[in-house]
Design a protein around this motif. Structure first.
Motif, PDB file in Angstrom:
ATOM      1  N   UNK A 110       0.852  -1.200   0.000  1.00  0.00           N
ATOM      2  CA  UNK A 110       0.000   0.000   0.000  1.00  0.00           C
ATOM      3  C   UNK A 110       0.879   1.238   0.000  1.00  0.00           C
ATOM      4  N   UNK A 111       0.551   2.174  -0.834  1.00  0.00           N
ATOM      5  CA  UNK A 111       1.371   3.381  -0.933  1.00  0.00           C
ATOM      6  C   UNK A 111       1.143   4.277   0.250  1.00  0.00           C
ATOM      7  N   UNK A 112       2.110   5.191   0.491  1.00  0.00           N
ATOM      8  CA  UNK A 112       1.987   6.107   1.615  1.00  0.00           C
ATOM      9  C   UNK A 112       0.779   7.016   1.472  1.00  0.00           C
ATOM     10  N   UNK A 113       0.358   7.292   0.267  1.00  0.00           N
ATOM     11  CA  UNK A 113      -0.791   8.183   0.072  1.00  0.00           C
ATOM     12  C   UNK A 113      -2.053   7.611   0.640  1.00  0.00           C
ATOM     13  N   UNK A 114      -2.050   6.311   0.914  1.00  0.00           N
ATOM     14  CA  UNK A 114      -3.238   5.694   1.487  1.00  0.00           C
ATOM     15  C   UNK A 114      -3.248   5.766   3.005  1.00  0.00           C
ATOM     16  N   UNK A 115      -2.148   6.133   3.600  1.00  0.00           N
ATOM     17  CA  UNK A 115      -2.073   6.043   5.050  1.00  0.00           C
ATOM     18  C   UNK A 115      -1.569   7.306   5.723  1.00  0.00           C
ATOM     19  N   UNK A 116      -1.040   8.265   4.974  1.00  0.00           N
ATOM     20  CA  UNK A 116      -0.487   9.437   5.625  1.00  0.00           C
ATOM     21  C   UNK A 116      -1.231  10.673   5.193  1.00  0.00           C
ATOM     22  N   UNK A 117      -0.527  11.801   5.099  1.00  0.00           N
ATOM     23  CA  UNK A 117      -1.205  13.075   4.880  1.00  0.00           C
ATOM     24  C   UNK A 117      -1.723  13.204   3.458  1.00  0.00           C
ATOM     25  N   UNK A 118      -2.985  13.401   3.337  1.00  0.00           N
ATOM     26  CA  UNK A 118      -3.615  13.725   2.065  1.00  0.00           C
ATOM     27  C   UNK A 118      -4.975  14.314   2.390  1.00  0.00           C
ATOM     28  N   UNK A 119      -5.598  14.929   1.458  1.00  0.00           N
ATOM     29  CA  UNK A 119      -6.905  15.529   1.682  1.00  0.00           C
ATOM     30  C   UNK A 119      -7.863  15.070   0.593  1.00  0.00           C
ATOM     31  N   UNK A 120      -9.033  14.563   1.010  1.00  0.00           N
ATOM     32  CA  UNK A 120     -10.095  14.133   0.105  1.00  0.00           C
ATOM     33  C   UNK A 120      -9.564  13.273  -1.035  1.00  0.00           C
ATOM     34  N   UNK A 121      -9.250  12.019  -0.761  1.00  0.00           N
ATOM     35  CA  UNK A 121      -8.696  11.129  -1.781  1.00  0.00           C
ATOM     36  C   UNK A 121      -9.679  10.906  -2.923  1.00  0.00           C
ATOM     37  N   UNK A 122      -9.150  10.632  -4.101  1.00  0.00           N
ATOM     38  CA  UNK A 122     -10.020  10.379  -5.248  1.00  0.00           C
ATOM     39  C   UNK A 122     -10.624   8.989  -5.186  1.00  0.00           C
ATOM     40  N   UNK A 123      -9.995   8.081  -4.442  1.00  0.00           N
ATOM     41  CA  UNK A 123     -10.512   6.719  -4.321  1.00  0.00           C
ATOM     42  C   UNK A 123     -10.428   6.247  -2.873  1.00  0.00           C
ATOM     43  N   UNK A 124     -11.285   5.308  -2.545  1.00  0.00           N
ATOM     44  CA  UNK A 124     -11.206   4.580  -1.284  1.00  0.00           C
ATOM     45  C   UNK A 124     -10.762   3.154  -1.593  1.00  0.00           C
ATOM     46  N   UNK A 125     -10.239   2.483  -0.576  1.00  0.00           N
ATOM     47  CA  UNK A 125      -9.818   1.092  -0.706  1.00  0.00           C
ATOM     48  C   UNK A 125     -10.703   0.241   0.203  1.00  0.00           C
ATOM     49  N   UNK A 126     -11.465  -0.678  -0.386  1.00  0.00           N
ATOM     50  CA  UNK A 126     -12.307  -1.593   0.368  1.00  0.00           C
ATOM     51  C   UNK A 126     -11.519  -2.870   0.651  1.00  0.00           C
ATOM     52  N   UNK A 127     -11.355  -3.199   1.923  1.00  0.00           N
ATOM     53  CA  UNK A 127     -10.518  -4.343   2.290  1.00  0.00           C
ATOM     54  C   UNK A 127     -11.229  -5.682   2.169  1.00  0.00           C
ATOM     55  N   UNK A 128     -12.557  -5.676   2.082  1.00  0.00           N
ATOM     56  CA  UNK A 128     -13.290  -6.933   2.100  1.00  0.00           C
ATOM     57  C   UNK A 128     -13.616  -7.312   3.524  1.00  0.00           C
ATOM     58  N   UNK A 129     -13.270  -8.532   3.920  1.00  0.00           N
ATOM     59  CA  UNK A 129     -13.505  -8.991   5.297  1.00  0.00           C
ATOM     60  C   UNK A 129     -12.146  -9.190   5.953  1.00  0.00           C
ATOM     61  N   UNK A 130     -11.646  -8.181   6.685  1.00  0.00           N
ATOM     62  CA  UNK A 130     -10.322  -8.295   7.315  1.00  0.00           C
ATOM     63  C   UNK A 130     -10.223  -9.514   8.230  1.00  0.00           C
ATOM     64  N   UNK A 131      -9.126 -10.229   8.096  1.00  0.00           N
ATOM     65  CA  UNK A 131      -8.919 -11.433   8.890  1.00  0.00           C
ATOM     66  C   UNK A 131      -9.400 -12.696   8.199  1.00  0.00           C
ATOM     67  N   UNK A 132     -10.239 -12.538   7.178  1.00  0.00           N
ATOM     68  CA  UNK A 132     -10.755 -13.699   6.448  1.00  0.00           C
ATOM     69  C   UNK A 132     -10.409 -13.610   4.965  1.00  0.00           C
ATOM     70  N   UNK A 133      -9.299 -12.952   4.656  1.00  0.00           N
ATOM     71  CA  UNK A 133      -8.911 -12.786   3.248  1.00  0.00           C
ATOM     72  C   UNK A 133      -8.729 -14.136   2.543  1.00  0.00           C
ATOM     73  N   UNK A 134      -8.206 -15.116   3.251  1.00  0.00           N
ATOM     74  CA  UNK A 134      -7.981 -16.428   2.636  1.00  0.00           C
ATOM     75  C   UNK A 134      -9.287 -17.135   2.300  1.00  0.00           C
ATOM     76  N   UNK A 135     -10.354 -16.719   2.958  1.00  0.00           N
ATOM     77  CA  UNK A 135     -11.658 -17.371   2.739  1.00  0.00           C
ATOM     78  C   UNK A 135     -12.572 -16.545   1.830  1.00  0.00           C
ATOM     79  N   UNK A 136     -12.043 -15.483   1.210  1.00  0.00           N
ATOM     80  CA  UNK A 136     -12.881 -14.626   0.369  1.00  0.00           C
ATOM     81  C   UNK A 136     -13.600 -15.412  -0.728  1.00  0.00           C
ATOM     82  N   UNK A 137     -12.900 -16.345  -1.357  1.00  0.00           N
ATOM     83  CA  UNK A 137     -13.514 -17.114  -2.430  1.00  0.00           C
ATOM     84  C   UNK A 137     -14.671 -17.952  -1.907  1.00  0.00           C
ATOM     85  N   UNK A 138     -14.483 -18.557  -0.744  1.00  0.00           N
ATOM     86  CA  UNK A 138     -15.545 -19.392  -0.170  1.00  0.00           C
ATOM     87  C   UNK A 138     -16.708 -18.527   0.307  1.00  0.00           C
ATOM     88  N   UNK A 139     -16.408 -17.348   0.844  1.00  0.00           N
ATOM     89  CA  UNK A 139     -17.481 -16.448   1.278  1.00  0.00           C
ATOM     90  C   UNK A 139     -18.311 -15.987   0.082  1.00  0.00           C
TER      91      UNK A 139
END
Length: 315
Positions: free
Chosen positions: A1-30
């Motif tokens: 993940x780039x620093x622009x996603x976690x540090x100083x910025x104002x009104x980002x052009x995009x958001x990042x949807x993580x899905x179901x944190x902690x269950x990434x390995x099961x995303x296909x089954x979900x």
């Protein structure tokens, strides 16, 4: 993940949807049950719309409200599922800022609309069972049109402040949303500004709108149940009671997860995030899948029409 996603910025052009944190390995089954529920919802609701359109005998208020419910369910499920599946299948997590706010609007707006449709359907059943002689004069086509427009207007006016308030706030911490879709409070929590107004406004809509709708539905079905127990034969009582119970189960399947999800965002700090995210999908996927079965297939007129269609295809 780039620093622009976690540090100083104002009104980002995009958001990042993580899905179901902690269950990434099961995303296909979900994704498998989610995709199956969506497919059933689309098939069932389009079947309801097609059958009511093709059969003039079903051009009545009850079936018009059922069509409104079908359209609302299609919008609710379609506003989230395609993006959700793109996360699970292709790891496509980016969503444009405006698209994210649009998603929050459609989810909350059509949730309010669906709540109003449940009230209208409960009122239709109340008049049909408790005062059948006035049903045709009370539930006219004009009444149905006015009711539908009022529900759309109510949902649009009440929910429009959500994306407007969210768009006016600065986002200088992160653009990462720990969710599978842009839920209103999940987005608002990312703002580096006071979100008290959004929080209290959301609670006021939840309790004043959905709370009032639940009270009106409860009052209608209380009178309906009283009328059922006054029916002369046991078979008639059991048949009508079974229909009412199935309707109430469909209503509770919609309201309980929706209210619980809204409260968890504000007060459920100790609730596991993965549980919260999976539970939030229940009122967006399960009711659209169940409503065509409960309101449609259990209706004798729609069931008979559906059977005639299948028999015609076989011959």
């Amino acid at each position: 993940m780039s620093d622009s996603n976690t540090t100083d910025f104002t009104n980002p052009s995009t958001f990042i949807l993580l899905g179901v944190p902690g269950l990434e390995a099961a995303h296909l089954w979900i994704s498998i049950p989610f995709c199956a529920m969506y497919a059933l919802a689309v098939l069932g609701n389009f079947a309801i719309l097609f059958i009511v359109k093709m059969d003039p005998s079903l051009h009545e208020p009850m079936y018009y409200f059922l069509c409104m419910l079908a359209v609302t369910d299609l919008v609710l499920s379609t506003s989230t599922l395609p993006k959700m599946l793109s996360i699970f299948w292709f790891n496509s997590r980016e969503i444009h800022f405006s698209a994210c706010l649009s998603q929050t609007f459609f989810i909350d707006c059509f949730t309010v609309i669906e709540s109003g449709i449940f009230v209208a359907m409960a009122y239709d059943r109340y008049v049909a069972i408790c005062d059948p002689l006035r049903h045709s004069t009370t539930l006219t086509n004009l009444f149905v049109v006015k009711t539908g427009l009022a529900m759309v207007l109510r949902g649009s006016v009440l929910v429009m402040p959500y994306p407007i308030l969210a768009s006016l706030r600065p986002y200088c911490r992160t653009n990462i949303i720990s969710h599978v879709f842009c839920e209103h409070m999940a987005v608002v929590k990312l703002a580096c500004a006071d979100v008290t107004i959004s929080n209290y406004y959301g609670l006021s809509v939840l309790f004043s709108v959905h709370g009032l709708d639940v009270i009106l539905i409860a009052m209608s079905y209380t009178q309906i149940l009283r009328a059922i127990f006054r029916l002369p034969t046991k078979d008639a009582r059991l048949k009508t009671f079974g229909t009412c119970v199935s309707h109430l189960c469909a209503i509770l399947t919609f309201y309980i997860p929706m209210i619980f999800t809204a409260l968890m965002h504000r007060f459920g700090r100790n609730v596991a995030l993965s549980f919260h995210i999976l539970f939030a999908n229940i009122y967006l996927l399960v009711p659209p899948m169940l409503n065509p079965i409960i309101y449609g297939v259990r209706s004798k007129q729609i069931r008979d029409r559906l059977l005639r269609l299948f028999n015609r295809k076989r011959t």
